[in-house]
Design an enzyme around this catalytic site. Structure first.
Site, PDB file in Angstrom:
ATOM      1  N   GLU A 160       9.713  59.141 -33.148  1.00 61.27           N
ATOM      2  CA  GLU A 160       9.035  59.716 -34.414  1.00 61.27           C
ATOM      3  C   GLU A 160       9.412  61.023 -34.849  1.00 61.27           C
ATOM      4  OE1 GLU A 160       4.756  59.870 -33.874  1.00 61.27           O
ATOM      5  OE2 GLU A 160       4.449  61.397 -35.072  1.00 61.27           O
ATOM      6  N   GLU A 165       3.739  68.662 -40.514  1.00 59.64           N
ATOM      7  CA  GLU A 165       2.172  68.382 -40.340  1.00 59.64           C
ATOM      8  C   GLU A 165       1.402  69.724 -40.736  1.00 59.64           C
ATOM      9  OE1 GLU A 165       1.388  65.464 -37.122  1.00 59.64           O
ATOM     10  OE2 GLU A 165       3.006  66.749 -36.426  1.00 59.64           O
TER      11      GLU A 165
END
Length: 279
Positions: A160, A165
């Protein structure tokens, strides 16, 4: 082969295959929706291969799908409710909000996101997303990537890539890689798998990566912020980043990492100006 009859159509098809295989390195080899970077291309100038400026009145479904709800922390509140997304004046708005009608949907919050799964994925290259992040308690907007196919098995074996974020009201973003190596073997510092970068919340910023066969370089507004390298001799699960990945862009709410949502701070939005991918 001796004795094989001459078939012009077959010869012409063979020529096309040969020409496709002999890529000059100036363009990207395309296989359906998978954009595979030509060998040696990483040492040349970037060329734009895919983009969305969100100028259409509706979401371009040839490029994107609304993310359906799932059982992960980030996906519990995903919905296709039109109140959670819109296109306006060349911008895509993804909203996290209080659910106004829990009689039909018991979830307390609704969120929206898009992904390019099954429609666009790429192996190596540069991606840039210009977006503005709003803040709220429990807000967790993210721009990230997952493998298009299960080349190495079930998650997290395919890895990933978290381009960006953001949590709550922070003035930093997190940029991270996850894999079997980091999550199951706990190799989070050999090499370091995550970094942070300061930014101005509420302003438009360009979040991105430059992805090479031997490293992933994370960027903010065109400046390098953190690099995750391939480590020769490490466990094979350290580098699943040799295959096509697709994009996810979502306005998430709540979870074990970001914490509880404070409803009085909602709604909250992530506003996306454009997405560009180069190889």
């Amino acid at each position: 082969m001796k004795g094989m009859p001459y078939k012009p159509a077959a010869v012409w098809l063979l020529c096309l295959v040969v020409l496709s295989a002999c890529n000059t390195g100036k363009v990207t080899v395309r296989k359906k929706h998978l954009y595979i970077q030509a060998a040696g291309r990483e040492n040349k100038s970037w060329q734009l291969v895919w983009e969305d400026n969100f100028n259409s009145p509706a979401l371009d479904t040839s490029k994107w799908t609304l993310i359906p709800p799932n059982n992960a922390d980030w996906g519990r509140h995903m919905t296709n409710d039109p109140r959670c997304y819109k296109l306006d004046s060349g911008k895509l708005y993804l909203r996290g909000m209080i659910n106004p009608d829990t009689s039909k949907d018991h979830r307390p919050f609704l969120t929206a996101g898009i992904y390019s799964k099954g429609k666009f994925a790429f192996q190596y290259g540069m991606v840039e997303i210009r977006a503005r992040l709003e803040s709220a308690r429990g807000a967790w907007p993210a721009i990230w990537m997952l493998a298009e196919t299960d080349k190495y098995g079930a998650y997290p074996k395919n890895g990933e890539i978290d381009i960006m974020e953001h949590l709550n009201y922070d003035s930093i973003i997190y940029q991270t890689t996850h894999s079997w190596y980091t999550l199951e073997l706990k190799q989070t510092n050999n090499p370091p798998h995550s970094g942070t970068a300061h930014f101005n919340p509420g302003e438009y910023n360009i979040f991105g990566i430059r992805w090479y066969p031997d490293k992933i370089v994370f960027c903010l507004n065109g400046k390098e912020t953190f690099t995750y390298p391939y480590v020769p001799g490490a466990d094979i699960t350290q580098w699943p980043y040799d295959q096509p990945f697709y994009l996810l862009i979502d306005q998430q709410l709540g979870g074990s990492w970001v914490g509880k949502v404070q409803p009085e701070t909602l709604p909250v939005q992530m506003i996306i100006d454009w997405v560009k991918v180069y190889q």
